[in-house]
Design an enzyme around this catalytic site. Structure first.
Site, PDB file in Angstrom:
ATOM      1  N   ASP A  73       0.879  -1.162   0.000  1.00  0.00           N
ATOM      2  CA  ASP A  73       0.000   0.000   0.000  1.00  0.00           C
ATOM      3  C   ASP A  73       0.919   1.214   0.000  1.00  0.00           C
ATOM      4  OD1 ASP A  73      -1.624   2.165   0.532  1.00  0.00           O
ATOM      5  OD2 ASP A  73      -2.821   1.140   2.063  1.00  0.00           O
ATOM      6  N   TYR A 170      -9.511  15.621 -10.157  1.00  0.00           N
ATOM      7  CA  TYR A 170      -8.802  14.806 -11.141  1.00  0.00           C
ATOM      8  C   TYR A 170      -7.640  15.598 -11.737  1.00  0.00           C
ATOM      9  CZ  TYR A 170      -8.086  11.686 -15.133  1.00  0.00           C
ATOM     10  OH  TYR A 170      -7.531  10.836 -16.063  1.00  0.00           O
TER      11      TYR A 170
END
Length: 292
Positions: A73, A170
């Site tokens: 992760d 984004y």
């Protein structure tokens, strides 16, 4: 194509899409590739897709490289530190290439909605995965390169400009890696380590194929739904771009730049795996579209 024989790479975010394509093409060039991400067999990530880093590592090996899957992760400094400690121990301190392709924002983007009306938690988590994770990964990976006085760091993003990309969160997540590459290039210059950014074009990823209800074998059927899909490219196209950059002895001349898969195809002369040479830049300009 053993241009990368003996080279060691880490592809952070190698589970699917561009990351998988990059890892596989580095393997095809003979590299040892650590394929990292959160999805492994029996334990997929919260995105819920079926692809795993185990599959990617097997594809790397099948193409002639050495694929090594390491569940990581990349938002966890402890896990990232452990990853590079393992690379250091297993490869005698060698790391030639680090590709930052962590994303995980597929379900976090809310198109056609102003940022103040979107869930703030989604927008912040996108930055956590697509920006913070890249910082953490470079923080622990780059010192291996600095110590040896050579190496290449590549930030994978969407677009090669600072133009707005249709959604504030984004845009921030995709533009930030471009500046990360430029800023790292400046600080790494004295250490003979190169950093740059690369974008694919209209990517024919597993998720996009599924979205249009097609498979790679009949992807052209999706053009009826989305005409621009006619100029799409497989993840292996940008994968070849990264392999070409990694094998280029003069890659340092590109430090700090934001490059595109289509321009690199023109420069290095490679084709997509389906024999096509998609060029999103030329296509977009011909259609009157903005080239981000």
């Amino acid at each position: 194509m053993n241009t990368l024989q003996g080279k060691v790479a880490v592809v952070a975010g190698a589970t699917r899409g561009a990351g998988r394509g990059i890892a596989v093409m580095l393997g095809a060039a003979g590299a040892t590739v650590y394929c990292t991400g959160r999805s492994v067999r029996g334990e997929v990530s919260d995105i819920g897709r079926t692809e795993t880093i185990d599959e990617t590592a097997e594809l790397v090996t099948a193409r002639g490289g050495i694929g090594i899957a390491v569940r990581t992760d990349h938002t966890s400094p402890e896990q990232v530190r452990a990853l590079f400690e393992r690379v250091k121990a297993e490869q005698d301190g060698r790391l030639d290439l680090l590709v930052n392709d962590i994303w995980g924002g597929e379900k976090l983007t809310h198109w056609n909605t102003p940022f103040w009306e979107q869930p703030l938690a989604d927008g912040l988590l996108m930055q956590e995965r697509a920006v913070k994770a890249h910082l953490i990964t470079s923080y622990y990976g780059v010192p291996l390169m600095v110590k040896r006085g050579e190496g290449l760091v590549i930030e994978i993003t969407d677009g090669s400009t600072y133009n707005y990309r249709g959604n504030l969160y984004y845009s921030l997540a995709k533009i930030s890696p471009i500046h990360l590459a430029a800023a790292m290039a400046e600080e790494l210059k004295p250490h003979n380590v190169t950093a740059l950014a690369v974008t694919p074009g209209f990517l024919r990823s597993e998720q996009m194929l599924e979205y249009f209800g097609v498979q790679e074998s009949n992807w052209r059927d999706a053009v009826q739904q989305e005409p621009h899909y006619a100029e799409s490219e497989t993840p292996y196209f940008v994968g070849q771009a990264i392999a070409a950059l990694a094998a280029d002895p003069n890659v340092r001349e590109k430090a700090g730049q934001a490059l595109t898969s289509w321009d690199l195809s023109d420069e290095y002369g490679f084709e997509d795996v389906d024999g096509r040479k998609p060029h999103w830049g030329n296509y977009a300009r011909g259609q009157g579209l903005a080239v981000n």
